[in-house]
Design a protein around this motif. Structure first.
Motif, mmCIF file in Angstrom:
data_model
loop_
_atom_site.group_PDB
_atom_site.id
_atom_site.type_symbol
_atom_site.label_atom_id
_atom_site.label_comp_id
_atom_site.label_asym_id
_atom_site.label_seq_id
_atom_site.Cartn_x
_atom_site.Cartn_y
_atom_site.Cartn_z
ATOM 1 N N ARG A 169 -23.882 93.409 37.165
ATOM 2 C CA ARG A 169 -22.824 94.304 37.648
ATOM 3 C C ARG A 169 -23.367 95.719 37.875
ATOM 4 N NH1 ARG A 169 -17.380 93.604 37.308
ATOM 5 N NH2 ARG A 169 -17.581 92.036 35.689
ATOM 6 N N PRO B 73 -21.438 95.991 44.801
ATOM 7 C CA PRO B 73 -20.240 95.187 44.508
ATOM 8 C C PRO B 73 -20.124 93.886 45.312
ATOM 9 C CG PRO B 73 -19.672 97.488 44.472
ATOM 10 C CD PRO B 73 -21.105 97.418 44.953
ATOM 11 N N PRO B 74 -20.369 93.884 46.626
ATOM 12 C CA PRO B 74 -20.262 92.603 47.348
ATOM 13 C C PRO B 74 -21.310 91.579 46.879
ATOM 14 C CG PRO B 74 -20.232 94.434 48.909
ATOM 15 C CD PRO B 74 -20.582 95.000 47.567
ATOM 16 N N PHE C 120 -22.630 91.430 43.850
ATOM 17 C CA PHE C 120 -22.218 90.965 42.533
ATOM 18 C C PHE C 120 -21.132 89.908 42.663
ATOM 19 C CE2 PHE C 120 -19.305 91.146 38.920
ATOM 20 C CZ PHE C 120 -20.181 90.771 37.911
ATOM 21 N N ARG C 121 -20.131 90.139 43.518
ATOM 22 C CA ARG C 121 -19.055 89.158 43.708
ATOM 23 C C ARG C 121 -19.606 87.832 44.243
ATOM 24 N NH1 ARG C 121 -16.283 93.859 45.266
ATOM 25 N NH2 ARG C 121 -16.659 93.472 47.473
ATOM 26 N N LEU C 122 -20.534 87.911 45.177
ATOM 27 C CA LEU C 122 -21.160 86.708 45.719
ATOM 28 C C LEU C 122 -21.898 85.945 44.621
ATOM 29 C CD1 LEU C 122 -21.936 85.024 48.244
ATOM 30 C CD2 LEU C 122 -23.940 86.490 48.429
ATOM 31 N N ARG D 20 -21.367 86.089 41.309
ATOM 32 C CA ARG D 20 -20.405 85.538 40.344
ATOM 33 C C ARG D 20 -19.749 84.277 40.896
ATOM 34 N NH1 ARG D 20 -20.259 85.068 35.711
ATOM 35 N NH2 ARG D 20 -18.034 85.179 35.448
ATOM 36 N N LYS D 21 -19.388 84.300 42.164
ATOM 37 C CA LYS D 21 -18.787 83.123 42.780
ATOM 38 C C LYS D 21 -19.777 81.964 42.760
ATOM 39 C CE LYS D 21 -16.489 81.697 47.034
ATOM 40 N NZ LYS D 21 -16.103 82.104 48.380
ATOM 41 N N SER E 220 -20.385 80.757 38.840
ATOM 42 C CA SER E 220 -19.223 80.363 38.041
ATOM 43 C C SER E 220 -19.043 78.845 38.065
ATOM 44 C CB SER E 220 -17.952 81.038 38.552
ATOM 45 O OG SER E 220 -18.037 82.421 38.343
#
Length: 71
Positions: A39, A44-45, A47-49, A51-52, A55
């Motif tokens: 993080r 941010p984009p 990190f979101r990619l 995490r997706k 997960s």
């Protein structure tokens, strides 16, 4: 944290075949700590990619991998 160690953690976290348990064994950082490193160091984009992507991924979690192989 040493920049070389941070780079190593990020590289291992992006690899599909390196589980969080293996990262902890090599660096001493638990999954939650790896997430914090990611993080802080990814945009941010990105990190979101990431995490997706990780997960629920069986190969990132040894317990899930063992459960799946036991079927």
């Amino acid at each position: 944290m040493d920049p070389a160690l941070t780079d190593q953690i990020i590289r291992m976290a992006w690899e599909d075949r390196t589980s969080f348990e293996e990262i902890e064994k090599r660096t001493g950082l638990a999954e939650a700590e790896v997430i914090k490193v990611m993080r802080r160091n990814l945009k941010p984009p990105s990190f979101r990619l990431w995490r997706k992507r990780v997960s629920g991924r069986v190969t990132k979690h040894r317990k899930l991998m063992k459960a799946r192989m036991g079927r």
